[in-house]
Design an enzyme around this catalytic site. Sequence first.
Site, PDB file in Angstrom:
ATOM      1  N   HIS A   1     -40.428  -6.489 -27.736  1.00 20.67           N
ATOM      2  CA  HIS A   1     -40.980  -5.923 -26.424  1.00 20.67           C
ATOM      3  C   HIS A   1     -40.299  -4.702 -25.918  1.00 20.67           C
ATOM      4  CE1 HIS A   1     -36.702  -7.421 -26.457  1.00 20.67           C
ATOM      5  NE2 HIS A   1     -36.705  -7.617 -24.714  1.00 20.67           N
TER       6      HIS A   1
ATOM      7  N   GLY B   1     -28.763  -1.773 -25.242  1.00 19.39           N
ATOM      8  CA  GLY B   1     -28.780  -2.851 -25.043  1.00 19.39           C
ATOM      9  C   GLY B   1     -29.875  -3.508 -24.410  1.00 19.39           C
ATOM     10  N   ALA B   2     -30.500  -4.626 -25.181  1.00 23.41           N
ATOM     11  CA  ALA B   2     -31.448  -5.169 -25.629  1.00 23.41           C
ATOM     12  C   ALA B   2     -30.838  -6.298 -24.669  1.00 23.41           C
ATOM     13  CB  ALA B   2     -31.963  -5.011 -26.728  1.00 23.41           C
ATOM     14  N   SER B   3     -31.574  -7.211 -25.193  1.00 19.77           N
ATOM     15  CA  SER B   3     -31.610  -8.641 -24.618  1.00 19.77           C
ATOM     16  C   SER B   3     -31.218  -8.742 -25.905  1.00 19.77           C
ATOM     17  CB  SER B   3     -32.047  -9.164 -23.231  1.00 19.77           C
ATOM     18  OG  SER B   3     -33.415  -9.990 -24.001  1.00 19.77           O
TER      19      SER B   3
ATOM     20  N   HIS C   1     -53.262  18.756 -21.707  1.00 17.92           N
ATOM     21  CA  HIS C   1     -52.164  18.730 -20.795  1.00 17.92           C
ATOM     22  C   HIS C   1     -52.978  17.632 -19.765  1.00 17.92           C
ATOM     23  CE1 HIS C   1     -49.824  20.195 -17.064  1.00 17.92           C
ATOM     24  NE2 HIS C   1     -51.168  19.937 -16.503  1.00 17.92           N
TER      25      HIS C   1
ATOM     26  N   HIS D   1     -44.076 -13.862 -34.337  1.00 21.29           N
ATOM     27  CA  HIS D   1     -42.509 -13.633 -34.664  1.00 21.29           C
ATOM     28  C   HIS D   1     -42.203 -11.751 -35.375  1.00 21.29           C
ATOM     29  CE1 HIS D   1     -38.009 -13.906 -33.202  1.00 21.29           C
ATOM     30  NE2 HIS D   1     -37.910 -13.266 -33.982  1.00 21.29           N
TER      31      HIS D   1
ATOM     32  N   CYS E   1     -37.631 -18.602 -30.091  1.00 24.19           N
ATOM     33  CA  CYS E   1     -38.205 -17.699 -29.697  1.00 24.19           C
ATOM     34  C   CYS E   1     -39.103 -17.919 -28.506  1.00 24.19           C
ATOM     35  CB  CYS E   1     -38.840 -16.529 -30.663  1.00 24.19           C
ATOM     36  SG  CYS E   1     -38.755 -15.363 -29.825  1.00 24.19           S
TER      37      CYS E   1
ATOM     38  N   PHE F   1     -15.780  13.412 -22.139  1.00 24.18           N
ATOM     39  CA  PHE F   1     -15.881  14.461 -21.816  1.00 24.18           C
ATOM     40  C   PHE F   1     -17.611  15.222 -21.717  1.00 24.18           C
ATOM     41  CE2 PHE F   1     -17.998  18.527 -23.567  1.00 24.18           C
ATOM     42  CZ  PHE F   1     -17.421  19.187 -22.654  1.00 24.18           C
ATOM     43  N   GLU F   2     -17.729  13.698 -22.234  1.00 25.92           N
ATOM     44  CA  GLU F   2     -19.766  14.051 -22.034  1.00 25.92           C
ATOM     45  C   GLU F   2     -20.292  13.764 -20.994  1.00 25.92           C
ATOM     46  OE1 GLU F   2     -21.223  14.307 -26.385  1.00 25.92           O
ATOM     47  OE2 GLU F   2     -20.524  12.160 -25.665  1.00 25.92           O
TER      48      GLU F   2
HETATM   49 ZN   LIG Z   1     -40.694 -14.283 -31.392  1.00 25.38          ZN
HETATM   50 ZN   LIG Z   2     -49.303  20.478 -20.011  1.00 30.12          ZN
END
Ligand SMILES: [Zn+2]
Ligand SMILES: [Zn+2]
Length: 337
Positions: free
Chosen positions: A164, A156-158, A238, A110, A37, A313-314
């Site tokens: 990370h 979609g992660a590597s 806010h 890790h 890693c 459809f979506e």
């Molecule tokens: Zn690692």
């Molecule tokens: Zn606000």
Amino acid sequence: MSEVRRDILTDTWVIVLTESTEIPMDHRTLRKPPAVCPFDAGHESQTPPEIFALRSDHTLPNQPGWQVRVVPNKNPVLRIEGKLNREGVGIHDKVSGIGANEVIIETPEHITNLHSLGAQQISLVFKTYQARILDLYQDKRFRYVLVFKDYGALAGASTIEHSHSQLIALPATPQQIKSELAGAKAYFEYKERCIFCDIIANELEDQSRVVLETSHFVVLAPYASRFPFELLIFPKRHTYSFEIVTPDEIANIGEVLQRIMKALYDTLSDPPYNYILHTSPNRLPQRGYWLTIQDDFHWHLEIIPRVKRTDGFEWGSGFFINPVPPETVALKLKEKL
Ligand SMILES: [Zn+2]
Ligand SMILES: [Zn+2]
Ligand SMILES: [Zn+2]
């Protein structure tokens, strides 16, 4: 290199990797993590040199002793060098692929799951996001910094499983942010109040979609959730931008994320997910453009578990079909908190 091309019909931007020869086969490929890693402490030489790190005193860059480390992505989608040029191509429109693509290594150990880092370590990760946004917003070429996390191949992660997240500094404000800004601005002009503050107040009164409330944050299953178990985390104060989050809020968000991600993990059996930080665009290059942004925008974190595939459809309509009502999500997650 890459180009950032604009779809003139919908005003959405696409990053086109013009020199890539790779054809993705994600649907056919079983991806294996690397044998060693590169994100573990002691393996610093296996990544590009660090841009930023939270590290103990008297330790050297690119050596162990760090808690959170930021390095450039080895295969960046945008590059930091060069001028921001916008040009027409026939009736189309493009800007040069200027930007930054950084990887935030969330722990020297890790560990693969965010919640396993513990609340304090997660706070350090968010402290790092703030430091990077503040730094990148000094650069007028960067209109927006999007901080996001991809967890699991379906999100979609590597192939690197070590916990990370990433950020991409963009030469244009993304359409999703623009439409939120426009909606917030229109509401503010009409009511002279922040729409997000009003949503938070309304949800706290109703309670049926509130998953968690702490000293500084509210976690909601949004009323019109597009995806099952979609969640929004709002600061109660806010605050238009993550740039001005306080140390108290940073300490509290670690605790909130730790509890929420653990509850999602338990409820959905370790789901793939994305989270995305929606903060204010860089106001440096566009003074006067969003004059009311400090009053009408309110930063938030969107969490999207990827447990249901999007159908035709979506995709075609932008109407999402969500089989899990947000009221059910709130009940289920509260049981696990
Ligand atoms: Zn690692
Ligand atoms: Zn606000
Ligand atoms: Zn948002």
